[in-house]
Scaffold this active site. Sequence first.
Site, short mmCIF file in Angstrom:
data_model
loop_
_atom_site.label_atom_id
_atom_site.label_comp_id
_atom_site.label_asym_id
_atom_site.label_seq_id
_atom_site.Cartn_x
_atom_site.Cartn_y
_atom_site.Cartn_z
N GLU A 129 0.81 -1.21 0.00
CA GLU A 129 0.00 0.00 0.00
C GLU A 129 0.85 1.26 0.00
O GLU A 129 0.55 2.24 -0.69
CB GLU A 129 -0.96 0.00 1.20
CG GLU A 129 -2.15 -0.93 1.07
CD GLU A 129 -1.84 -2.40 1.33
OE1 GLU A 129 -0.69 -2.72 1.70
OE2 GLU A 129 -2.74 -3.25 1.18
N HIS A 188 -11.65 -4.81 9.63
CA HIS A 188 -12.18 -4.54 8.29
C HIS A 188 -13.43 -3.68 8.30
O HIS A 188 -14.20 -3.71 7.33
CB HIS A 188 -12.51 -5.86 7.58
CG HIS A 188 -11.36 -6.46 6.83
ND1 HIS A 188 -10.17 -6.81 7.43
CD2 HIS A 188 -11.20 -6.78 5.52
CE1 HIS A 188 -9.36 -7.32 6.53
NE2 HIS A 188 -9.96 -7.32 5.36
C1 LIG Z 1 -2.93 -4.87 4.14
C2 LIG Z 1 -3.99 -5.56 3.38
N1 LIG Z 1 -4.15 -5.30 2.07
C3 LIG Z 1 -5.11 -5.92 1.36
C4 LIG Z 1 -5.94 -6.83 1.97
C5 LIG Z 1 -7.04 -7.54 1.17
N2 LIG Z 1 -6.64 -8.94 0.97
C6 LIG Z 1 -7.06 -9.88 1.81
S1 LIG Z 1 -6.34 -11.36 1.49
C7 LIG Z 1 -5.45 -10.74 0.21
C8 LIG Z 1 -4.51 -11.60 -0.56
C9 LIG Z 1 -3.42 -12.12 0.30
O1 LIG Z 1 -2.69 -13.10 -0.37
P1 LIG Z 1 -1.69 -14.07 0.36
O2 LIG Z 1 -0.87 -13.32 1.34
O3 LIG Z 1 -0.96 -14.81 -0.70
O4 LIG Z 1 -2.60 -15.08 1.19
P2 LIG Z 1 -3.67 -16.11 0.65
O5 LIG Z 1 -4.98 -15.39 0.66
O6 LIG Z 1 -3.25 -16.57 -0.68
O7 LIG Z 1 -3.66 -17.20 1.66
C10 LIG Z 1 -5.74 -9.39 0.03
C11 LIG Z 1 -5.19 -8.55 -1.02
C12 LIG Z 1 -5.77 -7.05 3.35
N3 LIG Z 1 -6.55 -7.87 4.03
N4 LIG Z 1 -4.78 -6.42 4.01
#
Ligand SMILES: Cc1ncc(C[n+]2csc(CCOP(=O)(O)OP(=O)(O)O)c2C)c(N)n1
Lengths: 327, 327, 364, 364
Positions: free
Chosen positions: B60, B129
Amino acid sequence: MTTMTYREAVRSALREALRNDERVFLMGEDVGRYGGAFACSRGLVEEFGPERIRDTPLSESAFVGAGIGAAIGGMRPIVEVMTVNFSLLALDQIVNNAATLRHMSGGQVSIPIILRMATGAGRQLAAQHSHSFEAWYAHVPGLTVLAPATSQDARGMLLAALDEPDPVIIFEHAMLYPQEGEVDEQAPPADIRRAAVRRAGGDLSLITYGGSLGKTLLAALELAKLGIESDVVDLRVLRPLDTDTILESVSKTHRAAIVDEGWRTGSLAAEVSAQLMERAFYELDAPVARVCSAEVPIPYAKHLEDAALPQIATIVRAGRELCAKNE
Amino acid sequence: MTTMTYREAVRSALREALRNDERVFLMGEDVGRYGGAFACSRGLVEEFGPERIRDTPLSESAFVGAGIGAAIGGMRPIVEVMTVNFSLLALDQIVNNAATLRHMSGGQVSIPIILRMATGAGRQLAAQHSHSFEAWYAHVPGLTVLAPATSQDARGMLLAALDEPDPVIIFEHAMLYPQEGEVDEQAPPADIRRAAVRRAGGDLSLITYGGSLGKTLLAALELAKLGIESDVVDLRVLRPLDTDTILESVSKTHRAAIVDEGWRTGSLAAEVSAQLMERAFYELDAPVARVCSAEVPIPYAKHLEDAALPQIATIVRAGRELCAKNE
Amino acid sequence: MAEEKTSNLSALSHPSAKALLRQMLLIRRFEEKSAELYTVGKIHGFLHLYIGEEAVAVGAMQVLTADDEIVSTYREHGHAIARGIPPAGVMAEMFGKANGCSRGRGGSMHLFDIGRRFYGGNAIVGGGLPVAVGLALANKLQGRKRVTACFFGDGAVDEGEFHESLNLAALWKLPVLFVCENNLYSMGTGLERHQSQTDIQAKARAYAMSGEAVDGMDVLAVEAAVRRAVEDIRAGSGPFLLEARTYRYRAHSMYDPELYRDKAEVERWKRRCPIENFAAKLRQAGGLAEADWKELETSVAAQISEAVAAAEAGPWEPVEDLLKDVYTPATGSARGAAPCGDGPADAHDESVALEPRPSPLVKP
Amino acid sequence: MAEEKTSNLSALSHPSAKALLRQMLLIRRFEEKSAELYTVGKIHGFLHLYIGEEAVAVGAMQVLTADDEIVSTYREHGHAIARGIPPAGVMAEMFGKANGCSRGRGGSMHLFDIGRRFYGGNAIVGGGLPVAVGLALANKLQGRKRVTACFFGDGAVDEGEFHESLNLAALWKLPVLFVCENNLYSMGTGLERHQSQTDIQAKARAYAMSGEAVDGMDVLAVEAAVRRAVEDIRAGSGPFLLEARTYRYRAHSMYDPELYRDKAEVERWKRRCPIENFAAKLRQAGGLAEADWKELETSVAAQISEAVAAAEAGPWEPVEDLLKDVYTPATGSARGAAPCGDGPADAHDESVALEPRPSPLVKP
Ligand SMILES: Cc1ncc(C[n+]2csc(CCOP(=O)(O)OP(=O)(O)O)c2C)c(N)n1
Ligand SMILES: Cc1ncc(C[n+]2csc(CCOP(=O)(O)OP(=O)(O)O)c2C)c(N)n1
Ligand SMILES: [Mg+2]
Ligand SMILES: [Mg+2]
């Protein structure tokens, strides 16, 4: 009673805390060998060693988060974020973890972390280094927010914060560090639930905190010369606000001005004013006034910086206008 | 006039902006192939390609900062931060660069960046959230802060924001995306200086914005059944506040309640109340009331989340109390 | 790209092979049920399924003792259950009930069980890493031998918190096991479109830290890799970055239309199903009769039914308690209070011994 | 630890050797004067001196054309002057005068000159990196061949912004030259106490980026390394991380009592003074007569006197203009407006050609 600077008072509290409780440690950028950006911890690494006076990398988010984890793990971390300006980089950890994990876990954790940070303008450090975000922190449930304005409070409130089971943010206005004051080192930890009336007068309530207390007291002296006697209320605790003390003063004076170094729009002063609206409307003889910073990134040049911040003259003017109204 | 959801209205504005100005591009987490966390940009990567509908890593601070740099470099970036919750991680870039570089450079740069983010609670997403930090952004000089509450405004205000030479933050309440409304796609960019009176009534001013507008209008209907006719003022622009429109309404009704999903202490509602204190004190027949969120990290369970947020019933209660006072 | 460590143990030689299978199956069926309950409106908010990734949590938890600590993400049902949080507590949490493991305040993304040293699901990507570093710091400062295991996704690696936390942990030689569950997607963004260096474990070198990749679809390989890493950590060599290469079979969350990946890719990965393949290996080696499998399915189903029933029957937190647990109730001086997480386990039925013990789900 | 690149050019063979020396000397004397003016209260706020590190800015700026872009930190007098911002504008800025290069709004930490594509001193450590990435993105999207050079310290490497920015730049193959000025200290914290991996350039590998270390006390080595890096970048191979190993001779800021380092260490590094050593090389090679040196000192001193005089004589911004430059004054629709930084150079006297041109200070 000893005379000591605000900085020495902070150090005195740190030293006492470190001596009395081995779970206490101090962590932050340059708190160790450098002695602290504001020299609050000078000499402590020599006395307590680098494990307990812990220099960190420039990683505000990680070391604040690490403080949170360490608090959960049974330590009593005091984390120095150097200044509120840099705390923005750690704000997610403060809001989403420190203030939130207890509730979100259904009460399973307590997070006894203390976050100390310098705040405020007045040293010609320009826009990025002159912020006052006390109001933002005071907005967040789960936090307790303190703003000691005297040497005695710098010491006593820090010690009291160590007794809190939940996160405490302490704002130390950078202009206060060299200021001297009387300190009773035998005094018990300060009361961190109540505001303090620093000067009593019947005509007007001047409500302020932190770095603005000195200016406000001087303004009260000026006003007194004009025949206006002011209560000066030092909020001390910015969350939760001690509205009772404020109301008591305003019920007596019926007029109030709030002096706050934050930008006017969305300032902590707005919250105090709104509370007076809600709880003292029928007591007021004039609308509550705010003396705040101008809506501008704080400029470097001295004359512009001065013009941007609350000053004795602007406080006096606000007081005079308030007392002229509706008489 | 076409009926479209708020989400479609955002997409319609994005598409128009991308078609009309090749300097415009959209950047953010999952805006491309995924189609946007709230599906606002679904289909756009197919039309405009991955250079202009640009998926970013979960960074971000860096991609908001990159938006700032790109704006300085002559582009018109629209940066989607997904939600205000994650914007804390970019807050330093927003406050210390986007809002500040112009002033700090003595006016040498303009930073025409648009930051869009979803805000608010109501979907049982729990504490991390469900934030509403509109008040924080509205505190910062250098920013313009918008909160479109209708489909028409979702489209029109985004287009208007593209005409601004300085950073604009647009808050899209997540509960609004599926909401349908009439949209005139031929209409010129919306006025982004003025609040709007969404309902006229002589007894009471209900002042609100964003996700709370719907609840407030419904509350006004309930109040009407009780014989209380309300003005409903939709702030639309959270910085700079259109105080004139607010004052006009309150000068007519002499009573006001502010409905704001932010936590009560330090809410945007506090600022509106403080301004009414300062500028409408002698017009008021009763103290201005605030209907805000309870001071608790928003809980997951539905009944608790509902209890934490402003609801129609709480707005109605506040309206009734206001009109009962001092009659 | 670094080679993945695979397992060279035969499935049967593992002392609790069936228990491993059972745990993976329990997580799988638990989540399938959760998805169903979501569509009928019993569960709300975000629901992120771990289906396909079960071998990582189950393999890792075998090595971690009750004394060790876990920090997880919003995709944490698998970690929670493998850690031994009763499925009923997890299910009730997702129902929003007061008998949920976070009293219904947290929901699916915020499972906590401090008695089991499970420090939560965190819904801010990367938000748990600094906290894990701090838990480890507390352990080091207090001379405790615990390891803090921190799970996060490939997307979290992009966040500044990853960088800052790994540096801090390595600099201070803290006992943290960083487990990156690389499922190749950060929401809908493929790894090669969110990281310039896709060999995640290699990033450990930027912190002078040890790193390794492991086949995250192979429970024995994960267990072995975690065992080596944890031994290193306990021996005092500082933190370790383990990259488990895995795959998520379901959508990112219940809202995701999966526009970003091929069905064929998903099918390919499904052929590597950690449960089916492990079961097949066991069967081949003669260690899993058809009756055993049936029994497993039946007992798992029974456990899940019980969990759902407990969730259904659970009470709602009274609305008057809305403001509870924002601050800790005053109990006199906190200075003398026991450090949190070290008091008696108060959240649930089982008490937690401070001596190392295997994950409670493993019934060898 | 990677080997540092050193220069194998002889000093004399450089076409503008004396100009390089002159620039370094100008920066040195300018800052010595600034320190003096600080103690007498003409300059306020924070003042971070670059003394000892001059070879980095001067070496790098030789390679960057007027079309290229610079992003810097609060320790940026050297970058600003080497880039060609008139010393008078810098001095006036530190006096807080309206003829300062940021109209007195920024002070020492915030020198800006958009006409020279100098996008500022940034006082948030790491705060400039994302902005540099964005400038480069704009260049790439608009098909401009510019390189964006971003200067930052070893301390900035600890911040999440470093990690996020390098990943973004590498992922998108953006034309950014990241120059880490590793002066071994982050304020008072030595490198080995703030980074677990002290070989900073090696961190480039975590982003599949090229990296290199160079002797930051040797202006020719820096110039050569930057030239290679910039050629790579212009050829389209994406960003580059250059670590310039250097040393700060003065305190971190005017408030720093320097409790954290040995005098002997400082003395050791002073023997590697970039100015003295370069001058000595030139002298040895017969390229710098005593008279030349005198002339240099005299002309530099004159230039600084002029700068101080201009600063003294400069006007104060009227206090009524306090709120100026928070928002851009309305000029009708901004949509049609020229992109910022590409309009006519309005800040200063010299107009900026869009064609590559050498740094204006180099008078070959
Ligand atoms: C700081 C932040 N940015 C964006 C999000 C929205 N978001 C939730 S899960 C996710 C993807 C995360 O991917 P990863 O770390 O690979 O974990 P996975 O969901 O694949 O287990 C995003 C962008 C968030 N929760 N927190
Ligand atoms: C985010 C942030 N944290 C802390 C500071 C305070 N601070 C200013 S300079 C500095 C040290 C930076 O060191 P380095 O990046 O190596 O640059 P150097 O000063 O050595 O040139 C610190 C900690 C700051 N300005 N910004
Ligand atoms: Mg992933
Ligand atoms: Mg340094």
